[in-house]
Design a protein around this motif. Structure first.
Motif, mmCIF file in Angstrom:
data_model
loop_
_atom_site.group_PDB
_atom_site.id
_atom_site.type_symbol
_atom_site.label_atom_id
_atom_site.label_comp_id
_atom_site.label_asym_id
_atom_site.label_seq_id
_atom_site.Cartn_x
_atom_site.Cartn_y
_atom_site.Cartn_z
ATOM 1 N N ASP A 1 -14.671 -7.456 -28.362
ATOM 2 C CA ASP A 1 -14.387 -7.956 -27.014
ATOM 3 C C ASP A 1 -12.932 -8.324 -26.768
ATOM 4 N N GLY A 2 -12.194 -8.702 -27.777
ATOM 5 C CA GLY A 2 -10.832 -9.162 -27.507
ATOM 6 C C GLY A 2 -10.073 -9.407 -28.788
ATOM 7 N N SER A 3 -8.801 -9.786 -28.608
ATOM 8 C CA SER A 3 -7.926 -9.885 -29.767
ATOM 9 C C SER A 3 -7.997 -11.281 -30.389
ATOM 10 N N TYR A 4 -7.438 -11.380 -31.593
ATOM 11 C CA TYR A 4 -7.394 -12.667 -32.284
ATOM 12 C C TYR A 4 -6.494 -13.650 -31.517
ATOM 13 N N VAL A 5 -5.323 -13.178 -31.092
ATOM 14 C CA VAL A 5 -4.376 -14.080 -30.420
ATOM 15 C C VAL A 5 -4.926 -14.540 -29.079
ATOM 16 N N GLU A 6 -5.593 -13.622 -28.342
ATOM 17 C CA GLU A 6 -6.226 -14.040 -27.074
ATOM 18 C C GLU A 6 -7.194 -15.194 -27.311
ATOM 19 N N ALA A 7 -7.926 -15.124 -28.409
ATOM 20 C CA ALA A 7 -8.940 -16.157 -28.685
ATOM 21 C C ALA A 7 -8.309 -17.530 -28.880
ATOM 22 N N LEU A 8 -7.008 -17.554 -29.253
ATOM 23 C CA LEU A 8 -6.343 -18.844 -29.438
ATOM 24 C C LEU A 8 -6.271 -19.634 -28.140
ATOM 25 N N GLN A 9 -6.304 -18.897 -27.016
ATOM 26 C CA GLN A 9 -6.146 -19.578 -25.716
ATOM 27 C C GLN A 9 -7.456 -20.200 -25.233
ATOM 28 N N SER A 10 -8.565 -19.873 -25.822
ATOM 29 C CA SER A 10 -9.842 -20.361 -25.289
ATOM 30 C C SER A 10 -9.951 -21.883 -25.482
ATOM 31 N N GLN A 11 -10.726 -22.519 -24.591
ATOM 32 C CA GLN A 11 -10.914 -23.974 -24.701
ATOM 33 C C GLN A 11 -11.547 -24.339 -26.038
ATOM 34 N N HIS A 12 -12.463 -23.486 -26.433
ATOM 35 C CA HIS A 12 -13.169 -23.670 -27.698
ATOM 36 C C HIS A 12 -12.172 -23.765 -28.859
ATOM 37 N N VAL B 1 -5.076 -24.665 -42.477
ATOM 38 C CA VAL B 1 -4.928 -25.433 -41.223
ATOM 39 C C VAL B 1 -4.032 -24.712 -40.220
ATOM 40 N N MET B 2 -3.560 -23.513 -40.563
ATOM 41 C CA MET B 2 -2.686 -22.753 -39.667
ATOM 42 C C MET B 2 -3.512 -21.654 -38.999
ATOM 43 N N PRO B 3 -3.587 -21.658 -37.669
ATOM 44 C CA PRO B 3 -4.432 -20.657 -37.011
ATOM 45 C C PRO B 3 -3.992 -19.240 -37.336
ATOM 46 N N LEU B 4 -4.956 -18.406 -37.650
ATOM 47 C CA LEU B 4 -4.806 -16.969 -37.900
ATOM 48 C C LEU B 4 -4.095 -16.625 -39.209
ATOM 49 N N ALA B 5 -3.787 -17.624 -40.039
ATOM 50 C CA ALA B 5 -3.282 -17.295 -41.375
ATOM 51 C C ALA B 5 -4.415 -16.689 -42.209
ATOM 52 N N LEU B 6 -5.617 -17.225 -42.021
ATOM 53 C CA LEU B 6 -6.821 -16.647 -42.633
ATOM 54 C C LEU B 6 -7.725 -16.229 -41.482
ATOM 55 N N ILE B 7 -8.150 -15.000 -41.483
ATOM 56 C CA ILE B 7 -9.075 -14.539 -40.441
ATOM 57 C C ILE B 7 -10.336 -14.035 -41.126
ATOM 58 N N SER B 8 -11.472 -14.615 -40.723
ATOM 59 C CA SER B 8 -12.754 -14.214 -41.310
ATOM 60 C C SER B 8 -13.560 -13.473 -40.261
ATOM 61 N N VAL B 9 -14.093 -12.316 -40.644
ATOM 62 C CA VAL B 9 -14.879 -11.503 -39.709
ATOM 63 C C VAL B 9 -16.255 -11.256 -40.335
ATOM 64 N N THR B 10 -17.314 -11.614 -39.600
ATOM 65 C CA THR B 10 -18.663 -11.395 -40.129
ATOM 66 C C THR B 10 -19.077 -9.933 -39.916
#
Ligand code: SF4
Length: 406
Positions: free
Chosen positions: A305-316, A266-275
């Motif tokens: 396209d971009g970093s993991y931390v940047e993606a945290l800011q997206s509305q999605h 439940v903690m963002p970016l503690a687990l990162i999965s990449v296809t």
């Protein structure tokens, strides 16, 4: 405070890379949507997946890279020689990287063993116990059981002196055969065994354990009894985790003034999965590749396209994170196991309840609540059991990954 807003500042615990979605066998409880697809992750995507971690400050002193989600040995050995070299070049100066592979073991040969030894790869083998249980579900595309081939793979590992643990899917068929299940691991000298209790996930929409919770409790009680009597020669991950939690509840982290028990799912970016194509997600790895009206395909970005931390800011991502956090808050309000669980697995809340903000699932009852109750009950009833369990489990637990590696 970290850029993620969590204290202490988190680093990624697992980077889960999908070398290929393809699997050479066809288990009937598999949740993966694309296991016939034969694409491969390019070496440039491997490099970017590692580089983004470094650039985002998410590479801690220790990092485990898990090769998973398809059969990882379905790509050639040389693929990993290159990939490990790239990961080492990017992350090696900052992190002690351990590679982990969860395999169906049907393709292991001496060449693979050389690679495993050379790079000290942590090996998890998927095996459901004796052939009568394993071959019910773990079959080839032609419907033939795979147990004999898995045993050949294990023999290769032994001949090359390579340690491994086992992860078994426990279905309704297993529940009545606790002794045969335990004996298999005992007789084959397999010390660390994780039980993945049949989960309703993705394509596998119905768990065979629904309505069988009394039998599940009896199964766990029998495994605990056998484990104690065996003096811990077989340690079951779920019971070992429960034992650890009885002894010491989870550490806490702070987020927006809340203090919650540590739970990587439940903690963002503690687990990162990449296809294979560089799409990435976080929270429960099983979410990636599935679709919902509310959260699309759970993909937060692509490493190109971009970093993991940047993606945290997206509305999605903000919407996804809010829903996961609402689920944690609801668990905190409603569940007496919260201090030992920290809000469970978003994927199972989604697949079972259709709602990330929900609470209890069959998954959390079978993987968290019931093992905890059974260990606690045993400790309360029998003082002598405490010493046995401590001897058996206090040292065994660290050898196994959590259920998110299933
Ligand atoms: S055990 Fe289930 S209901 Fe309780 S905190 Fe965990 S996920 Fe929530």
């Amino acid at each position: 405070m970290s850029r993620v807003g969590i204290t202490p500042a988190p680093s990624a615990r697992l980077l889960i890379l999908q070398p290929t979605p393809f699997c050479n066998i066809d288990c009937d409880y598999c949740y993966l949507p694309d296991r016939n697809a034969t694409q491969r992750m390019s070496m440039e995507t491997v490099r970017l997946a590692a580089q983004r971690l470094l650039d985002d400050g998410l590479a801690g002193a220790e990092l485990t890279v898990v090769w998973h989600a398809g059969e990882p040995l379905a790509v050639p050995v040389d693929y990993y020689r290159q990939a490990f070299e790239i990961v080492h070049r990017v992350l090696g100066p900052d992190s002690r990287v351990t590679h982990a592979i969860q395999t169906n073991a049907t393709l292991i040969d001496p060449t693979w063993c050389e690679l495993f030894k050379q790079h000290a790869v942590r090996i998890g083998v998927s095996i459901d116990g004796p052939a009568e249980l394993h071959d019910l579900h773990r079959r080839t595309r032609r419907g033939r059981g795979t147990h004999a081939r898995v045993m050949q793979g294990l023999q290769q590992l032994r001949e090359h002196d390579i340690a491994f643990h086992a992860i078994a899917v426990v279905t309704r068929d297993t529940l009545a055969h606790a002794d045969a299940f335990f004996d298999f691991f005992l007789d084959n000298g397999i010390h660390d065994v994780g039980c993945n209790f049949d989960e309703a996930e993705g394509k596998h929409a119905h768990s065979s354990l629904v309505g069988r919770e009394t039998a599940h409790a009896a199964f766990l009680q029998r495994l605990l009894q056998r484990s104690i009597v065996s003096d811990g020669r077989v340690v079951v991950r779920e019971l070992a985790s429960a034992w650890q939690l009885v002894a010491e509840p989870l550490p806490q982290y702070a987020w927006r003034g809340r203090h919650w028990p540590d739970n990587a799912q439940v903690m963002p970016l503690a687990l990162i999965s990449v296809t294979w194509n560089g799409d990435f997600s976080t929270f429960s790895p099983e979410l990636l590749g599935h679709r919902s009206d509310e959260f699309g395909d759970f993909i937060l970005g692509n490493v190109t396209d971009g970093s993991y931390v940047e993606a945290l800011q997206s509305q999605h991502m903000q919407r996804l994170w809010s829903a996961v956090s609402a689920g944690v808050e609801a668990c905190e309000r409603q569940c007496s196991y919260f201090a030992y669980c920290g809000g469970g697995a978003p994927a199972n809340k989604w697949f079972e309840n259709g709602d990330l903000a929900s609470t209890e699932t069959l998954y959390c009852r079978s993987m968290i609540q019931r093992p905890f109750d059974i260990v606690l009950d045993r400790l309360e009833r029998e003082r002598t059991a405490a010493a046995h369990i401590e001897g058996a489990y206090a040292t065994g637990v660290c050898n196994l990954p959590g259920p998110e590696m299933a």
